[in-house]
Design an enzyme around this catalytic site. Structure first.
Site, PDB file in Angstrom:
ATOM      1  N   ASN A   1      -6.268 -14.320  19.422  1.00 52.43           N
ATOM      2  CA  ASN A   1      -5.815 -15.246  20.453  1.00 52.43           C
ATOM      3  C   ASN A   1      -7.018 -15.618  21.319  1.00 52.43           C
ATOM      4  O   ASN A   1      -7.796 -14.742  21.720  1.00 52.43           O
ATOM      5  CB  ASN A   1      -4.727 -14.597  21.312  1.00 52.43           C
ATOM      6  CG  ASN A   1      -3.467 -14.296  20.519  1.00 52.43           C
ATOM      7  OD1 ASN A   1      -3.111 -15.042  19.615  1.00 52.43           O
ATOM      8  ND2 ASN A   1      -2.802 -13.198  20.841  1.00 52.43           N
TER       9      ASN A   1
ATOM     10  N   HIS B   1     -10.630  -9.260  20.581  1.00 56.27           N
ATOM     11  CA  HIS B   1      -9.876  -8.319  19.741  1.00 56.27           C
ATOM     12  C   HIS B   1      -9.183  -9.051  18.609  1.00 56.27           C
ATOM     13  O   HIS B   1      -8.744 -10.188  18.749  1.00 56.27           O
ATOM     14  CB  HIS B   1      -8.853  -7.521  20.564  1.00 56.27           C
ATOM     15  CG  HIS B   1      -7.953  -8.362  21.423  1.00 56.27           C
ATOM     16  ND1 HIS B   1      -8.368  -8.898  22.622  1.00 56.27           N
ATOM     17  CD2 HIS B   1      -6.671  -8.760  21.259  1.00 56.27           C
ATOM     18  CE1 HIS B   1      -7.375  -9.586  23.155  1.00 56.27           C
ATOM     19  NE2 HIS B   1      -6.332  -9.528  22.350  1.00 56.27           N
TER      20      HIS B   1
HETATM   21  P1  AMP Z   1      -3.847 -10.741  23.634  1.00 58.88           P
HETATM   22  O1  AMP Z   1      -2.584 -11.367  24.171  1.00 58.88           O
HETATM   23  O2  AMP Z   1      -4.299 -11.324  22.342  1.00 58.88           O
HETATM   24  O3  AMP Z   1      -4.940 -10.698  24.699  1.00 58.88           O
HETATM   25  O4  AMP Z   1      -3.454  -9.258  23.279  1.00 58.88           O
HETATM   26  C1  AMP Z   1      -3.594  -8.182  24.141  1.00 58.88           C
HETATM   27  C2  AMP Z   1      -2.831  -7.043  23.518  1.00 58.88           C
HETATM   28  O5  AMP Z   1      -3.260  -5.847  24.129  1.00 58.88           O
HETATM   29  C3  AMP Z   1      -1.330  -7.117  23.686  1.00 58.88           C
HETATM   30  O6  AMP Z   1      -0.719  -7.147  22.402  1.00 58.88           O
HETATM   31  C4  AMP Z   1      -0.979  -5.869  24.470  1.00 58.88           C
HETATM   32  O7  AMP Z   1       0.230  -5.289  24.065  1.00 58.88           O
HETATM   33  C5  AMP Z   1      -2.173  -4.976  24.151  1.00 58.88           C
HETATM   34  N1  AMP Z   1      -2.469  -3.943  25.134  1.00 58.88           N
HETATM   35  C6  AMP Z   1      -2.614  -4.106  26.469  1.00 58.88           C
HETATM   36  N2  AMP Z   1      -2.925  -2.922  27.040  1.00 58.88           N
HETATM   37  C7  AMP Z   1      -2.981  -2.005  26.041  1.00 58.88           C
HETATM   38  C8  AMP Z   1      -3.246  -0.605  26.001  1.00 58.88           C
HETATM   39  N3  AMP Z   1      -3.523   0.108  27.096  1.00 58.88           N
HETATM   40  N4  AMP Z   1      -3.200   0.018  24.792  1.00 58.88           N
HETATM   41  C9  AMP Z   1      -2.923  -0.676  23.666  1.00 58.88           C
HETATM   42  N5  AMP Z   1      -2.676  -1.993  23.652  1.00 58.88           N
HETATM   43  C10 AMP Z   1      -2.686  -2.659  24.823  1.00 58.88           C
END
Ligand code: AMP
Length: 112
Positions: free
Chosen positions: A85, A98
């Protein structure tokens, strides 16, 4: 500092499935599929829009590791999806680059 930097630094816990010198993979805390893993570079790059030519080997490494993580999670036979994203329209919430590795169910297209 983003939450992902804190995970790299072990300041907050995560369910880590792979780590090497350049990257870390861990389970998404809010999974959108039976298997939902995030693969991040240890180097701080805010998004795909922030990469430069200097990052070309790192980006190749991340794609290779995304495929390896998917294989190790048993996703290869039925397939899976890798998503990045980018920015607000892309739905990016965490500004540390990521790759989402999603599998364990059939994905739909177009994405939401
Ligand atoms: P994005 O919307 O592509 O920025 O994805 C961010 C992702 O990070 C989301 O799917 C969240 O659920 C995940 N996320 C946020 N905080 C954590 C955390 N502490 N551990 C694991 N995943 C996380």
């Amino acid at each position: 500092m983003t939450v992902f930097r804190k995970i790299i630094d072990r300041e907050i816990p995560a369910d880590i499935v792979y780590e090497d010198e350049y990257c870390l993979a861990f389970r998404d805390v809010n999974p959108q599929a039976p298997t939902h893993i995030l693969l991040i570079p240890k180097q701080e790059i805010s998004s795909l829009a922030g990469i430069t030519g200097d990052d070309h080997s790192l980006m190749g490494h991340l794609l290779l590791k995304a495929a390896e993580v998917a294989r190790s999670q048993g996703l290869e036979e039925n397939g899976y999806r890798v998503v990045i994203n980018v920015g607000s329209d892309g739905g990016q919430e965490v500004y540390h680059l990521h790759l989402h590795v999603l599998g364990g169910r059939a994905m739909t297209w177009p994405p939401g």
